[in-house]
Design an enzyme around this catalytic site. Structure first.
Site, short mmCIF file in Angstrom:
data_model
loop_
_atom_site.label_atom_id
_atom_site.label_comp_id
_atom_site.label_asym_id
_atom_site.label_seq_id
_atom_site.Cartn_x
_atom_site.Cartn_y
_atom_site.Cartn_z
N PRO A 17 0.84 -1.21 0.00
CA PRO A 17 0.00 0.00 0.00
C PRO A 17 0.87 1.25 0.00
O PRO A 17 1.81 1.36 0.78
CB PRO A 17 -0.80 -0.12 1.31
CG PRO A 17 0.06 -0.97 2.19
CD PRO A 17 0.77 -1.93 1.28
N GLN A 67 -7.03 -1.13 2.02
CA GLN A 67 -6.48 -0.72 3.30
C GLN A 67 -7.12 0.57 3.81
O GLN A 67 -7.28 1.54 3.06
CB GLN A 67 -4.96 -0.50 3.21
CG GLN A 67 -4.35 -0.20 4.58
CD GLN A 67 -2.87 0.11 4.53
OE1 GLN A 67 -2.49 1.21 4.16
NE2 GLN A 67 -2.04 -0.85 4.93
N CYS A 114 1.70 3.11 9.50
CA CYS A 114 2.13 4.41 8.97
C CYS A 114 2.85 5.20 10.06
O CYS A 114 2.28 5.46 11.12
CB CYS A 114 0.94 5.21 8.46
SG CYS A 114 1.42 6.82 7.78
N LYS A 166 -1.38 -4.60 8.81
CA LYS A 166 0.00 -4.31 8.44
C LYS A 166 0.62 -3.52 9.58
O LYS A 166 0.11 -2.46 9.96
CB LYS A 166 0.07 -3.52 7.13
CG LYS A 166 1.49 -3.36 6.58
CD LYS A 166 1.46 -2.81 5.16
CE LYS A 166 2.88 -2.78 4.58
NZ LYS A 166 3.74 -1.78 5.24
N ASN A 204 13.45 -3.91 2.33
CA ASN A 204 14.73 -4.33 1.73
C ASN A 204 14.57 -5.04 0.39
O ASN A 204 15.44 -5.82 0.00
CB ASN A 204 15.54 -5.26 2.65
CG ASN A 204 15.96 -4.61 3.95
OD1 ASN A 204 15.73 -3.41 4.15
ND2 ASN A 204 16.56 -5.38 4.83
N ALA A 236 7.46 -1.67 -2.19
CA ALA A 236 6.84 -0.35 -2.31
C ALA A 236 7.72 0.57 -3.14
O ALA A 236 7.56 0.68 -4.36
CB ALA A 236 6.58 0.24 -0.92
N GLU A 237 8.69 1.22 -2.50
CA GLU A 237 9.50 2.24 -3.17
C GLU A 237 10.19 1.71 -4.42
O GLU A 237 10.25 2.39 -5.45
CB GLU A 237 10.54 2.79 -2.19
CG GLU A 237 9.96 3.65 -1.09
CD GLU A 237 9.36 4.95 -1.61
OE1 GLU A 237 9.88 5.49 -2.60
OE2 GLU A 237 8.37 5.41 -1.02
#
Length: 408
Positions: A81, A135, A164, A203, A266, A288-289
């Site tokens: 997410p 989510q 978050c 999460k 990672n 994600a990133e």
């Protein structure tokens, strides 16, 4: 291909209403849906009847959690997410390149229940967009349940954001800052688990204290959580480039849990995915990133920065980020989303290209109102300037020999 907008009006009327509304141009939808949808557009005219699960024993819940996970095909490669970034067109692009499941961006449960415009803009899906986690952030069990009931016909899990770490989450009292109020967290999980027809997932992030993390995970499972995603950093470790995710801690959680567990952190390229699965024993891995820069990560492609210094012998994969951006824009033409999301993805996918020719980036930033024509022209300008930064794949023709003498 039907777009499912959670409103009581038609999709086209909703888009017109949004476009006529005032405000920042980047908050407007990028386009009307292109062409005739296949089948009817789905709308939520009423809330589905609750399907209480409170009578189930703990053992029955765990059995049901695994049965559901297996029914979905036990996906291993999952889009994490990301606020304003894991929207439908991006999810569809990632699915095309190997993602087996995906999360929506975090949705604010209270605003979702109160505001039709927010629902229609921030959450859309289609029949190919499965398995899907929706989510929510929340701090009120009843409001969370109301929001969850609106999406349960369109997803495979309703997920609670408990991870978050940003200041906005502190101000709003949600995400990782609910780690300071575990009774509230437990009540939210129980509320969903006892009243929804789809499973609830969570999460989380790690506590600084190892035992606190283990107890936290067990509490969530006991409350009815059917799947747990663990980000291997603490609430204070917000910078993923500065702090490596703790796979050992994720493994420790996996070892004590009886429900499916996912790992987050990672993941730079596909070999990291395999290493994470092996080292932690989890059922699947979130990215994600890295996906924002390289949506083809799960198909085995890697960016140039993860080729330099690697022991792997890599070759040009005959694909680059401009190719991926063009595919993303085409998905956006079919599945309209606010321009701010598109602008963000353009910068992420073409970041390395813009560093070669920053004037093209400056022209993009100067546009208060974007169009698809302009964005396609950005790609063409970069290509005309001779820019091409390929994505790489491992050379399948090269057989490496590991220390134990086996080919890898």
């Amino acid at each position: 291909m039907a777009i499912q907008n959670l409103t009581s009006s038609s999709s086209s009327n909703c888009n017109v209403a949004v476009n006529q509304d005032g405000g920042d141009d980047d908050d407007r939808l990028c386009s009307e849906p292109q062409g005739e949808p296949e089948g009817e557009t789905a709308h939520l005219d009423g809330l589905p009847a609750p399907n209480p699960n409170g009578y189930l024993s703990r053992e029955s819940r765990i059995e049901r959690a695994w049965a559901h996970w297996k029914k979905l095909g036990q996906p291993k490669f999952i889009v994490a997410p990301m606020v304003d970034n894991s929207e439908l067109p991006f999810r569809m692009l990632c699915r095309k390149y190997g993602a087996q499941a995906a999360y929506t961006p975090m949705l604010h449960s209270r605003i979702f229940t109160e505001t039709e415009k927010y629902r229609s803009q921030e959450f859309t899906t289609c029949k190919e967009d499965r398995p899907l986690f929706v989510q929510f952030c929340a701090n009120d069990p009843d409001i969370l349940l109301e929001a969850a009931r609106r999406v349960e016909p369109y997803c495979d899990y309703v997920d609670i954001n408990l991870g978050c770490p940003q200041r906005i989450a502190r101000r709003g009292n949600y995400g990782a800052f609910l780690m300071d109020n575990l009774p509230l967290v437990k009540s939210m999980v129980e509320k969903l688990a006892n009243n929804l027809s789809v499973p609830v997932s969570c999460k989380i992030r790690l506590f600084a204290n190892f035992e606190d993390t283990i107890n936290y995970a067990k509490m969530l499972e006991d409350a009815g959580c059917a799947l747990l995603a663990v980000h291997g950093r603490t609430r204070d470790e917000k910078d993923g480039k500065k702090f490596r995710a703790n796979w050992s801690a994720i493994k420790a959680v996996r070892d004590v849990m009886r429900i499916p567990v996912l790992a987050n952190g990672n993941i730079r390229y596909m070999e990291d995915v395999q290493s994470c699965l092996e080292e932690t024993g989890v059922e699947g891995v979130l990215s994600a990133e890295s996906l924002l820069e390289n949506p083809a990560l799960f198909a085995g492609y890697r960016t140039v920065k993860w080729v330099s210094g690697s022991d792997d012998i890599c070759v040009d994969g005959k694909l680059d980020q401009a190719d991926l951006l063009v595919e993303y824009l085409k998905f956006c033409e079919s599945y309209p989303v606010p321009w701010r999301m598109i602008r963000s993805h353009v910068h992420k996918m073409l970041g390395d290209w813009f560093r070669v020719h920053p004037t093209v980036r400056d022209d993009l930033n100067a546009q208060s109102k974007l169009t698809f024509e302009f964005l396609y022209d950005v790609v063409n300008r970069l290509r005309d300037l001779g820019v091409r930064i390929p994505l790489y794949v491992k050379d399948s023709r090269v057989e490496r020999v590991s220390a134990n003498g086996f080919a890898t």
